[in-house]
Design a protein around this motif. Structure first.
Motif, mmCIF file in Angstrom:
data_model
loop_
_atom_site.group_PDB
_atom_site.id
_atom_site.type_symbol
_atom_site.label_atom_id
_atom_site.label_comp_id
_atom_site.label_asym_id
_atom_site.label_seq_id
_atom_site.Cartn_x
_atom_site.Cartn_y
_atom_site.Cartn_z
ATOM 1 N N ARG B 47 0.828 -1.209 0.000
ATOM 2 C CA ARG B 47 0.000 0.000 0.000
ATOM 3 C C ARG B 47 0.865 1.263 0.000
ATOM 4 O O ARG B 47 0.450 2.309 -0.513
ATOM 5 C CB ARG B 47 -0.957 -0.001 1.192
ATOM 6 C CG ARG B 47 -2.034 -1.092 1.063
ATOM 7 C CD ARG B 47 -2.837 -1.228 2.330
ATOM 8 N NE ARG B 47 -3.530 0.010 2.651
ATOM 9 C CZ ARG B 47 -4.677 0.399 2.109
ATOM 10 N NH1 ARG B 47 -5.258 -0.385 1.230
ATOM 11 N NH2 ARG B 47 -5.226 1.526 2.451
ATOM 12 N N ALA B 50 1.769 1.755 -3.484
ATOM 13 C CA ALA B 50 0.625 2.290 -4.232
ATOM 14 C C ALA B 50 0.353 3.747 -3.884
ATOM 15 O O ALA B 50 -0.282 4.459 -4.652
ATOM 16 C CB ALA B 50 -0.622 1.457 -3.941
ATOM 17 N N LEU B 52 -1.290 4.471 -1.039
ATOM 18 C CA LEU B 52 -2.487 4.483 -0.199
ATOM 19 C C LEU B 52 -2.136 4.678 1.269
ATOM 20 O O LEU B 52 -2.991 5.027 2.067
ATOM 21 C CB LEU B 52 -3.262 3.176 -0.382
ATOM 22 C CG LEU B 52 -3.744 2.935 -1.811
ATOM 23 C CD1 LEU B 52 -4.314 1.542 -1.961
ATOM 24 C CD2 LEU B 52 -4.780 3.975 -2.211
ATOM 25 N N PRO B 72 -1.645 8.693 -5.324
ATOM 26 C CA PRO B 72 -1.785 7.367 -5.941
ATOM 27 C C PRO B 72 -2.131 7.429 -7.417
ATOM 28 O O PRO B 72 -1.591 6.674 -8.230
ATOM 29 C CB PRO B 72 -2.925 6.720 -5.156
ATOM 30 C CG PRO B 72 -3.035 7.474 -3.895
ATOM 31 C CD PRO B 72 -2.445 8.813 -4.115
ATOM 32 N N LYS B 73 -3.021 8.374 -7.754
ATOM 33 C CA LYS B 73 -3.493 8.347 -9.134
ATOM 34 C C LYS B 73 -2.407 8.773 -10.111
ATOM 35 O O LYS B 73 -2.516 8.508 -11.300
ATOM 36 C CB LYS B 73 -4.740 9.203 -9.283
ATOM 37 C CG LYS B 73 -4.547 10.685 -9.070
ATOM 38 C CD LYS B 73 -5.890 11.375 -9.212
ATOM 39 C CE LYS B 73 -5.912 12.737 -8.591
ATOM 40 N NZ LYS B 73 -5.640 13.859 -9.389
ATOM 41 N N VAL B 77 0.345 3.188 -11.123
ATOM 42 C CA VAL B 77 0.362 1.796 -10.680
ATOM 43 C C VAL B 77 -1.079 1.303 -10.661
ATOM 44 O O VAL B 77 -2.002 2.077 -10.481
ATOM 45 C CB VAL B 77 0.977 1.645 -9.276
ATOM 46 C CG1 VAL B 77 2.419 2.094 -9.276
ATOM 47 C CG2 VAL B 77 0.182 2.426 -8.251
ATOM 48 N N SER B 99 -11.002 3.666 -15.101
ATOM 49 C CA SER B 99 -9.757 4.426 -14.943
ATOM 50 C C SER B 99 -9.471 5.244 -16.199
ATOM 51 O O SER B 99 -8.948 6.348 -16.121
ATOM 52 C CB SER B 99 -8.605 3.472 -14.660
ATOM 53 O OG SER B 99 -8.449 2.586 -15.741
ATOM 54 N N ARG B 150 -5.171 -0.279 -17.974
ATOM 55 C CA ARG B 150 -4.475 0.962 -17.699
ATOM 56 C C ARG B 150 -3.078 0.992 -18.292
ATOM 57 O O ARG B 150 -2.472 2.036 -18.399
ATOM 58 C CB ARG B 150 -4.352 1.160 -16.189
ATOM 59 C CG ARG B 150 -5.670 1.205 -15.499
ATOM 60 C CD ARG B 150 -5.775 2.358 -14.571
ATOM 61 N NE ARG B 150 -4.519 2.926 -14.177
ATOM 62 C CZ ARG B 150 -4.086 2.988 -12.946
ATOM 63 N NH1 ARG B 150 -4.821 2.464 -12.000
ATOM 64 N NH2 ARG B 150 -2.959 3.559 -12.655
#
Lengths: 420, 365, 372
Positions: B47, B50, B52, B72-73, B77, B99, B150
């Motif tokens: 996480r 990522a 998060l 994160p965005k 990933v 996405s 993605r």
């Protein structure tokens, strides 16, 4: 020894048991008496005084004072209806004398004729004939009036009028003449409160416009609302409305009266309970701190309303209720109640020394004036008409269309069966 | 595609440190599996990669870009969650395309990418269905499809197969492997299942209590565990660990386990001195029975009493007591029928023996 | 087989008392009200032990919608529409907004939650009285600006006689067509992005045709009334709407907050990794997922708005036509004017309006269950 004692006891008990029914035979009332009214607030003490008299005379009766609050009995009437329809009538209930009682309960054959009581108590002679006519039909007399109020009264503060340099208007033409002057002074010429006070004002204006004969003719169905005279009454009312305060619908009648007291408004048309409010609550002296006159154009006319009590069929304690009605109609009861309530007695023989200056003058007017029934307070028309009239009034307040309002009234009158 | 580097990464919740400075380099195109018992911090590491979870210390970079402060965005990933985390109110197509929609891709591109992923994952018939109308395996594939469309730099998997039944899990494992061979995207995969780790990973990272225990290829960690924890964690049934004492007699090195004495091959435990206590690790499949022991030197033989035997089809598991005190699990080829209480000859592949220091439980070179 | 039928019998017997009670006291009385609405029970003598009731067909309904005297009812009905729309928009919008703010777990979130939910525990009478004071023409809200040295407001929150969006009841049919066209076109535009051809055929086309018809052929439509009668959005209702929204925003907030908390963290993470911003997360993921909550909130609130009575009673009294409501009108017609048949007709109209909200919901629920 023991046996002797037992014997004595037995004899005593037996003697007591024999004696007891004799006591009851002396017409001693017992049990409950339920009185249903909307006199809970300021009027509470007046009602309590009546109950006290009753309790003095009939100490064994347990009086249940059932009140439902809400101005002019709005809520009480609804509760009463559910109770009557549910077969659970109170022993006696308060009701506006006149069509409000007759149209709703007499027509429904749920009231007892009280003619016998009127004759027995000699009330036929002490109540004015015109009043008895209004609270009765050809089939009987249906309620005992406890008070008389006047609807067409114009209230003002003499000192203020002097300050602004205006006189009390004798008719609406005069009022309309002086109103712009008051407006310029930043004073509301005529204070008005929420909806029902508009109805109240209307009846004073309409009575002035129509005259008492046409007024009566309107209610017995011989004059049509959409006649020329009827439309004129609405037109005059529309003109008067122009000089009222715009925030009327959010005020209570007391607040409108306050406007007059505080000098924010010049006049107010309200029933004479306003005198009680100013004299008792505001501690003002009648005639000095506040003044009154018949509402413009209605001098010599007494637009009356009365509270009365009736006897529903199937009352659970009929004897107690009749005794209650006797107290209400008596001179003692009447003269105890009315000074407290701020109204005058319906009896012609009342003791005027017990009343204040305003009430004395009203009492004198009641004796000599032409008495006509109030619409806004249930004398002139039945509930169907009254309720519909409130909507017509709303429509008129919004559109100011006299012709449409008059037409609507006529439709309403046909629907409600006025004069039938 | 990118490499991922963790340098001294620390994670604290309040005063509690759960990740104690991890260093790890994931090479481009590599398939890394983070494995460890629950609570070891493997998901936290994932996480953090990522984005998060915030990083309390150290540095994470993806493709040479330090991403400590990148949201994160923007890390490019994609992650597959244990419970799939599909949007229940969207169809499969919308789920997979979400996405791209968020990234304001054109409708054509969205359609073609979703179509492509659906074709590869055999999801084409289900594109207009809602997740609730799919089986567990199908949902799993949708979750993978969502990550695939993605074309991310890094795939992150958080125990993606643990909600599936055993059979499906095996099948999906294969598909994952094939997918990686085709896409070659850098992948970090978290699991507590050492079989998944062994079968999928290019390299396995074993974590315990927020520390990395070992990083290595599956065979490395299997045959040369760094410590007893790794030895017991990797492999099923776990490695047999016996307490013994090292000895040298006549220039021959041996270990004494109870009354028995076994030779220690050269190259193992070179630093040991006579009388040193030690732990002997032996994989269950390093224990041979029947004719298989013929290939082993005679002094690697001994006798054991069978306690329980289980036949698992192609091979059998036996619990054997040697010298009446040392219990061993043996995994032997074929169907070995042995009755409890039977005394059988067994042989040890001592060249596969691992020696540990009893104090530190670390492996002895 | 016999076991099963015995079970069914037991179940039936257990349910029987409630079936009978509901049958008599709910559906029986609905039926009775329908029957009363078709009679002429009312006026003098209506309270007799055995009142006269004559069948008059739909006369009461015709009177309500086209009669001269029922203008008040029609305004009430228009008011009810605005009350519903504004309460729904206000309470759901505000409730959702607060829920989103609280969902981000600010400090003191639990205290704030209780504070926002608290108004719901008040009765309408209490909150109505409070708001009547707050919205008094010369007090409360109106004098707030004076604290910062500005002039007081003069807006009459509950007694204004102004109205906006006025229309002529005579043109009722034309207006209904406009509304239908507007909704069709709106739906069409919304669907256009997904499937232009279907959107054009199903929504946009008919919408434009109906709209054009209403515009061009409006004059040939029958008029609903013989005279001009304007109704609109009475500004006096704003005060009552504010009070109601204040009371129910906390309730929708609690609904949404519970819903938001029920969404797994993974889903939120997934959305973030998929590139959704906070706004996009709520717009595309969280709020659509809470559609069932939105639907139940809409149904509950619309029912509350259809039963608004006590708050209006408390704030502006029963006779204030500006802020009237059919429920209030029903009470007054029945119990003050003794017009039982007309009152019953109003009750049935309200009942049908309520059904308009709930029946589509029940049908869709039933279909879903059948499918699932």
């Amino acid at each position: 020894m023991k046996k002797t004692l037992a014997k004595i006891c037995f004899v005593l008990v037996a003697a007591f048991m024999l004696a007891a029914p004799q006591g009851a035979q002396a017409k001693k009332l017992s049990g409950d008496l339920e009185i249903f009214s909307w006199w809970a607030g300021d009027e509470g003490p007046a009602l309590q005084a009546l109950i006290d008299i009753y309790k003095q005379k009939h100490p064994d009766v347990n009086v249940i004072n059932a009140t439902v609050t809400g101005g002019s009995g709005v809520n009480a009437r609804a509760v009463l209806k559910t109770r009557m329809l549910g077969g659970e009538p109170p022993d006696s209930f308060q009701v506006h004398a006149g069509q409000e009682l007759i149209g709703t309960w007499v027509e429904a054959d749920r009231m007892e004729d009280l003619t016998f009581l009127f004759k027995e108590q000699g009330w036929m002679d002490v109540f004015p004939e015109g009043l008895i006519k209004l609270i009765g039909t050809d089939k009987g007399i249906w309620s005992v009036p406890v008070n008389v109020h006047r609807s067409n009264v114009l209230w003002y503060v003499p000192a203020n009028l002097k300050k602004w340099g205006v006189d009390v208007p004798k008719n609406w033409e005069e009022f309309i003449k002086i109103a712009p002057k008051l407006k310029k002074e930043g004073v509301v010429p005529l204070a008005l409160a929420q909806n029902w006070t508009a109805n109240h004002l209307w009846e004073s204006v309409a009575l002035a416009s129509l005259g008492p004969d046409n007024w009566d003719a309107l209610w017995n169905g011989t004059l049509r609302f959409d006649s020329e005279e009827g439309v004129k009454a609405w037109e005059l009312f529309g003109k008067v409305l122009e000089y009222t305060n715009p925030d009327a619908s959010s005020l209570s009648w007391q607040q409108a009266t306050d406007m007059v007291i505080d000098g924010r408004a010049a006049f107010n048309v309200m029933g004479d309970w306003a005198a009680g409010y100013m004299a008792t609550t505001k501690k003002m002296e009648p005639g000095k701190d506040f003044g009154w006159a018949a509402s413009p154009g209605t001098n010599g006319e007494f637009l009356f309303l009365a509270d009365s009590f009736g006897l529903p069929k199937g009352a659970p304690h009929r004897d107690n209720a009749i005794a209650w009605l006797k107290v209400l109609g008596s001179k003692e009861g009447s003269d105890t109640f009315n000074p407290l309530k701020g109204s005058i007695s319906a009896r012609t023989d009342s003791d005027l020394s017990k009343y204040n200056a305003y009430l004395q003058s009203a009492s004198a007017d009641f004796g000599k004036d032409r008495v006509v029934g109030s619409l806004a307070h249930g004398v002139a028309a039945n509930e169907t008409f009254m309720s519909g009239f409130a909507s017509v009034m709303e429509m008129f307040l919004k559109t100011n269309n006299a012709k449409a309002a008059a037409m609507a009234c006529q439709q309403l009158a046909d629907k409600a069966g006025l004069g039938k | 595609m990118a490499n991922v580097d963790l340098k001294g990464v620390v994670k604290r919740y309040g005063n509690v440190e759960v990740i104690h400075g991890i260093d790890l380099s994931v090479r481009e195109n590599e398939f890394i599996v983070l494995v460890g018992p629950s609570g070891c911090g493997k998901s936290t590491v994932l996480r953090m990669v990522a984005g998060l979870e915030a990083i309390s210390g150290g540095e994470i970079s993806i493709g040479d870009r330090v991403v400590n402060q990148v949201s994160p965005k923007d890390r490019n990933v994609a992650m597959v969650f244990q419970n799939y985390a599909l949007y229940p109110h969207m169809t499969v197509r919308e789920n997979m395309g979400f996405s791209l929609k968020m990234r304001r891709k054109s409708r054509e591109e969205m359609d073609s990418r979703v179509q492509e992923a659906a074709r590869v994952l055999e999801l084409e018939p289900y594109l207009e269905r809602k997740p609730s109308e799919l089986s567990g395996g199908q949902r799993q594939r949708v979750a993978m499809g969502r990550a695939m469309v993605r074309k991310p730099d890094v795939f992150l998997f958080d125990e993606p197969l643990s909600n599936l039944d055993a059979q499906l899990r095996t099948q999906m494992r294969m598909e994952l492997r094939k997918m990686h061979m085709r896409l070659k995207t850098t992948t970090i995969y978290v699991t507590h299942d050492q079989i998944e780790a062994m079968t999928l990973a290019d390299r396995i990272v074993i974590l315990k209590d927020g520390h990395i225990q070992q990083v290595g290829s599956p065979i490395e960690v299997f045959e040369k565990p760094n410590n007893v924890f790794v030895a017991r964690f990797i492999g099923n049934p776990p490695m047999n660990i016996l307490e013994g004492v090292f000895g040298v007699e006549d220039g021959k090195r041996f270990v004494t386990v109870g009354p028995s004495r076994f030779p220690v091959p050269d190259g193992k435990g070179d630093s040991l001195v006579d009388g040193a206590p030690m732990l002997v690790g032996l994989r269950p499949d390093a224990i041979k029975m029947g004719e298989n022991i013929e290939r082993l030197p005679k002094d690697w033989w001994c006798k054991g009493e069978v306690v329980v035997s289980e036949i698992l089809g192609g091979h059998s598991l036996l619990e054997i007591v040697v010298d009446g005190q040392n219990e061993l699990i043996a995994e032997v080829e074929g169907r070995v029928v042995a009755h409890p209480g039977e005394i059988v000859p067994i042989g040890f592949e001592f060249d596969r023996m691992v020696l540990f220091d009893p104090e530190t439980t670390n492996a002895l070179s | 087989m016999r076991e099963a039928s015995l079970d069914r019998l037991k179940a039936f017997l257990t349910l029987l008392p409630s079936i009978v009670l509901v049958g008599v006291f709910v559906y029986g009385f609905i039926g009775n009200t329908v029957w009363i609405s078709l009679t002429d029970w009312g006026g003098s003598g209506s309270l007799a032990v055995d009142p006269q009731k004559n069948y008059v067909g739909l006369a009461n309904y015709a009177e309500l919608f086209t009669g001269f005297l029922a203008g008040g009812f029609r305004q009430d009905l228009v008011n009810a529409v605005f009350y519903s729309v504004m309460l729904l928009a206000g309470a759901i919008g505000l409730g959702m907004f607060i829920a989103i703010l609280l969902d981000r777990k600010p400090k003191g979130e639990d205290v704030l939650r209780t504070i926002f939910l608290y108004p719901m525990s008040l009765s309408f009478i209490v909150s109505g009285t409070i708001w009547r004071w707050l919205l008094a023409p010369q007090g409360g809200v109106n004098i707030l600006p004076t604290y910062v040295g500005l002039d007081p407001l003069t807006f009459e929150w509950t007694s204004s006689t102004k109205a906006v969006l006025e229309f002529n009841w005579q043109n009722l049919f034309q207006i209904m067509l406009y509304v239908a066209a507007f909704i069709l076109i709106l739906v069409g535009l919304w669907a256009f992005r997904n499937d232009p051809r279907k959107a054009l055929k199903r929504w946009l086309g008919p919408g434009i045709v109906i709209g054009a018809f209403a515009w061009l052929g409006g004059s040939i439509l029958p008029q609903a009334l013989f005279m001009e009668e304007t109704h609109g959005f009475n500004l006096a209702t704003l005060g009552i709407i504010m009070a109601t929204v204040w009371q129910y925003a906390g309730y929708t907030m609690a609904l949404y907050l519970a819903g938001f908390n029920g969404i797994s963290q993974d889903l939120r993470d997934a959305a973030m990794l998929d590139g959704a911003s906070e706004v996009a997360y709520y717009r595309h993921v969280a709020i659509p997922m809470l559609k069932p909550i939105t639907i139940s909130a809409v149904i509950i609130l619309s029912h509350i708005s259809l039963k608004m009575f006590d708050i209006i009673f408390a704030m502006t009294g029963p006779d204030n036509a500006q802020t009237g409501h059919p429920a209030l009108n029903m009470y007054l017609t029945t119990f003050r004017a003794n017009d039982f048949a007309r009152g019953a007709a109003i009750a049935i109209v309200l009942f049908l309006v309520a059904a308009m909200f709930i029946v589509p919901y029940l049908v869709s629920q039933y279909r879903q269950r059948k499918r699932g």
